[in-house]
Each structure stands twice: as structure tokens, then as C-alpha cells.
Scaffold this active site. Structure first.
Site, PDB file in Angstrom:
ATOM      1  CB  SER A  45      -0.924  -0.005   1.215  1.00 54.44           C
ATOM      2  OG  SER A  45      -0.201   0.472   2.326  1.00 54.44           O
ATOM      3  CE  LYS A  46      -0.865   8.249  -0.849  1.00 54.16           C
ATOM      4  NZ  LYS A  46      -1.956   9.122  -1.199  1.00 54.16           N
ATOM      5  NE  ARG A  47      -1.070   2.969   5.828  1.00 61.23           N
ATOM      6  CZ  ARG A  47      -2.174   2.861   5.100  1.00 61.23           C
ATOM      7  NH1 ARG A  47      -2.694   3.931   4.541  1.00 61.23           N
ATOM      8  NH2 ARG A  47      -2.771   1.695   4.928  1.00 61.23           N
TER       9      ARG A  47
END
Ligand code: GLU
Length: 439
Positions: A210-212
Site C-alpha cells: 500500500s501507499k504507506r
């Protein structure tokens, strides 16, 4: 004659370019280049609430940094534009009329819905193989919202038709959407393109990236100073590999070997250590002018004043093999360009503490001052001869000398560093250090 290859990368401008998206773009680009086809960049910006310009710039910058240049789209134009969905309303209206004439759509509380055919759809995917979707329970999908905005599935299909896309290469997360898309092609009585759904990129623990997650944003690679060719090479290997499993592969060869049929069906596991390893290989082995070109933005940003270009090149040659990330270049070379460098206090406490250090440095200075030649070999010989005559261990000259001329206890090979610094700087620095640290 077979249809010309036309592929596209169709990101939504979210302000973030995920490595998964970058890899999708790259696979499209490789496929286009391998087949002398066309690579289109289409911006899927139906969601107007987002800050379009900055978000689009992130995509342009990321792709260009990777060397994935598009032939049509965005700021480039082309025969099938506009390449922003927000500017293609009239085209979508036209297709909606066509579907309406065929009795395939109806209005429902202000929204326009497409009559799901409720028959099985087969996706014959280049990567995933033949997959049959039972659509008997499929609800009628909305293709236009009551506020007039369009739903992704419809405009995505219309654009692929209008832009004459021959192969849709995208992430496997779109596989189920494809059954919806094929139903739309059938309703419009248009032959769908070929599909190739490429495996997802997962973290090492198997979770979806994911983005994180570390390493997920292309911007990080740019900011930290990876070599673009290394990141590109790494992304090429996420789901594809050459037959012989080589890892460092130049781009011309990758284009030549790239084959969608060989894309792995299994999900790809993201391994930042491997990317870092490849990056180090690239940085250490690239020609000096390329290393210099990639280092320059970081050097400028750090405010290092370079007045002598040839000197900079020599300095970079010295440190090239030490660099893991280009953002570290300024720290490695800073003291070559200023007389106002700091002395590492820990190194000072350790190296300048012993009795006689400054007097030894004074002798080294005298020796160096009287040298006829100024090169690494001569500097080494002179230091060793002096150590014998003092007598002391060579280390008792080497470590103080390094600390004196650079302010730190590590760096490139001392003699090469002294050669590049040059006689004048070395003598001045030795003298200043002796003055400063003689009690
Ligand atoms: N805008 C879609 C996305 O970013 C495009 C999907 C496709 O390639 O068709 O996921």
C-alpha cells in the site's frame, strides 16, 4: 496484416505514483518498444475534486525519470486526443447515445444504467489464461451518475476503443472489471482488445503493497537518489525475467527480450534489499559522466560551490564506488570544496590525542612540501619512508593526515584523496590543523 500495437498507461492522478503503477507503465512501454508500437499516456481524471495539475506532474516526472517516455498523451498530444478524460465528455455522450439506440441503457433515479447481459463472459488473458466469469447475478451497472459524471468502466472502454488500443496491460486487480468491460464491448458490437493482467506487487510478508509501505512511492527513489536505470531494471524483474535469470540487464536488451507471454502469473514479491543491491551495482559501474550527471542536482541542492569542473570530476571518481544513494554524495565530497569543514569531535578525541601527533603531522607537511611529484604513488612512498625514519607506524601518520585534510576518519583512499586535493590545499590544511590542535 496484424493490427499495429497500441498500448496505454491510464493512471488516475492521485498525487502519488506507486511502484505498481510505474511497473504497469513500464511493461506497457516495453511491449510497445519490443513491437515497434505506440505507447499512450491517458489521464483518467474523472474525479474532478483532485488537484489535477500537481498530481499529473507527479506522473510525468516519475515516468520521465524512469525513462519511460510516451508517444501520445498529456503534454505531447497525438491523433486521438484529448488525453485527459475530463476533456472527453462529448465523446462519452456519443457512445452513450449509441448504447441508448441499441436499448442497452436506461435511466434510474437520475443515473444511467447499463443492462447487464447476464451471460457468461470469457476473458482470454495473455498472462492469466482463459477465465470464465459467470455473470448471471450481475446487477445493472451505473455508467453515469445523476450529477453527470462518468463511471470508470464506461469511459475506460470508450477511450480504449477511440484510442485504438490493441492490448490492455494492467494490474491483476482489474481482472474482474474486465468481464464488465467485455460486456460493454459486446453491447457496442466492437471487438475488444487483448488483455494482459500482470501480477500484483506484494510486500515480503505477502500483504498487498500500500501507499504507506516502504519503497511504494516512486518519489522516494527520486528524492533519495537511486539511479533511474537501476530502479527501472528492478521493476522489470517484478513479474518478468529473462530465461537465464540474469539480474542486471540493460534496457536495450530488456526491450529485445521482453515477452508478455513470459510474465509470471504468481504475485511478485517486493524486495527493497534487492533493489538497493542493483542500485549499488549501477552506481558503482556507470561511466563517470553519467555518475556526475546524476549527482549534480544533489550537489547543487546542498549548496556546494563548484568552480572547477575538472576538479569535481576527479572528486566524484574518488567516491563513486562508495555511494549507495546519490543523496549521500554531498556528505562524501563536501570537504573537497570548502576550507571551512568541521572536524569530527569523536575522531579528534581518538586520533589527535596521543603525544607527538602534531609534531608528526608537521614532519609530514615538510616532506610533502618538498615533493617534486604530486601523485598517489609518490605520496604513499614519501609517507612510508617518513614513518620509517621517525620511526612510527604508518597508521600514526595516515589517520591524523586524513582527519587533518578532511575533518573525518573515513573516506576514499588517502593517497588518491591527497592527489586530488592537490598540493596547495593539503599543505594549507595540514598547517591549519597543526595550529588549531597544538596545545
Ligand atoms: N485509471 C485506472 C487505474 O488507475 C486504469 C485501469 C486501466 O489500466 O484500465 O487503475
Amino acid at each position: 496484416m496484424s493490427t499495429p500495437v497500441r498500448v496505454r498507461f491510464a493512471p488516475s492522478p492521485t498525487g502519488f505514483l506507486h511502484v505498481g503503477g510505474a511497473r504497469t507503465a513500464l511493461f506497457n512501454w516495453l511491449f510497445a518498444r519490443h513491437n515497434q508500437g505506440v505507447f499512450v499516456l491517458r489521464i483518467e481524471d474523472t474525479d474532478k475534486s483532485r488537484e489535477r495539475e500537481d498530481a499529473v506532474a507527479v506522473i510525468y516526472e516519475g515516468l520521465r525519470w524512469l525513462g519511460v517516455e510516451w508517444d501520445e498523451g498529456g503534454d505531447k498530444g497525438g491523433k486521438f486526443g484529448p488525453y485527459f478524460q475530463s476533456e472527453r465528455g462529448a465523446i462519452y455522450e456519443k457512445y452513450l447515445k449509441t448504447l441508448d439506440k441499441k436499448g442497452q441503457v436506461y435511466e434510474d433515479q437520475g443515473a444511467i444504467r447499463f443492462r447487464a447481459p447476464r451471460r457468461p463472459v470469457v476473458v482470454d488473458d495473455i498472462v492469466c489464461g482463459r477465465i470464465e466469469f459467470d455473470r448471471s447475478m450481475e446487477p445493472d451497472m451505473t455508467i453515469r451518475r445523476p450529477d453527470g459524471s462518468w463511471i470508470f468502466h464506461f469511459v475506460n472502454v470508450v477511450d480504449d476503443i477511440e484510442m485504438k488500443i490493441s492490448h490492455v496491460i494492467r494490474g491483476e486487480d482489474h481482472l474482474t472489471n474486465t468481464s464488465k468491460h467485455i460486456a460493454l464491448y459486446q453491447a457496442l458490437e466492437i471487438e475488444p482488445p487483448r488483455f494482459a493482467h500482470i501480477p500484483l506487487i506484494l510486500n515480503r510478508d505477502g500483504s498487498k503493497m500500500s501507499k504507506r509501505d516502504e519503497g511504494s512511492s516512486l518519489a522516494t527513489y527520486i528524492e533519495q537518489g537511486y539511479a533511474p536505470e537501476a530502479v527501472r531494471n528492478y521493476l522489470c524483474l517484478l513479474g518478468w525475467s529473462p530465461k537465464d535469470n540474469r539480474e542486471k540487464l540493460d534496457i536495450a536488451e530488456t526491450i529485445q527480450l521482453f515477452d508478455l507471454e513470459k510474465v509470471n502469473r504468481r504475485n511478485a514479491s517486493f524486495d527493497l534489499d534487492k533493489c538497493n543491491w542493483l542500485n549499488y551495482q549501477y552506481l558503482a559501474q556507470m561511466p563517470v559522466p553519467r555518475f556526475r550527471e546524476l549527482s549534480l542536482p544533489f550537489i547543487e541542492k546542498a549548496g556546494i560551490q563548484v568552480t572547477d569542473e575538472a576538479y569535481l570530476t576527479e572528486v566524484l571518481k574518488l567516491v563513486q564506488e562508495k555511494i549507495k544513494l546519490l543523496k549521500d554524495v554531498p556528505d562524501w565530497i563536501g570537504y573537497f570544496f570548502t576550507e571551512d569543514y568541521d572536524y569530527d569531535p569523536e575522531a579528534v578525541a581518538k586520533t589527535f590525542a596521543g603525544a607527538g601527533v602534531m609534531s608528526r603531522l608537521g614532519k609530514l607537511r615538510e616532506t610533502y612540501q618538498s615533493m617534486a611529484e604530486w601523485n598517489a604513488e609518490a605520496l604513499e612512498n614519501a609517507l612510508k619512508t617518513l614513518a620509517k625514519s621517525i620511526p612510527c607506524k604508518t597508521g600514526e601518520l595516515i589517520h591524523p593526515a586524513r582527519l587533518a585534510v578532511s575533518g573525518r576518519s573515513f573516506g576514499p583512499s588517502l593517497y588518491h584523496m591527497l592527489e586530488v586535493l592537490g598540493r596547495e590545499r593539503v599543505l594549507t590544511r595540514l598547517e591549519r590543523t597543526i595550529e588549531k590542535f597544538t596545545k
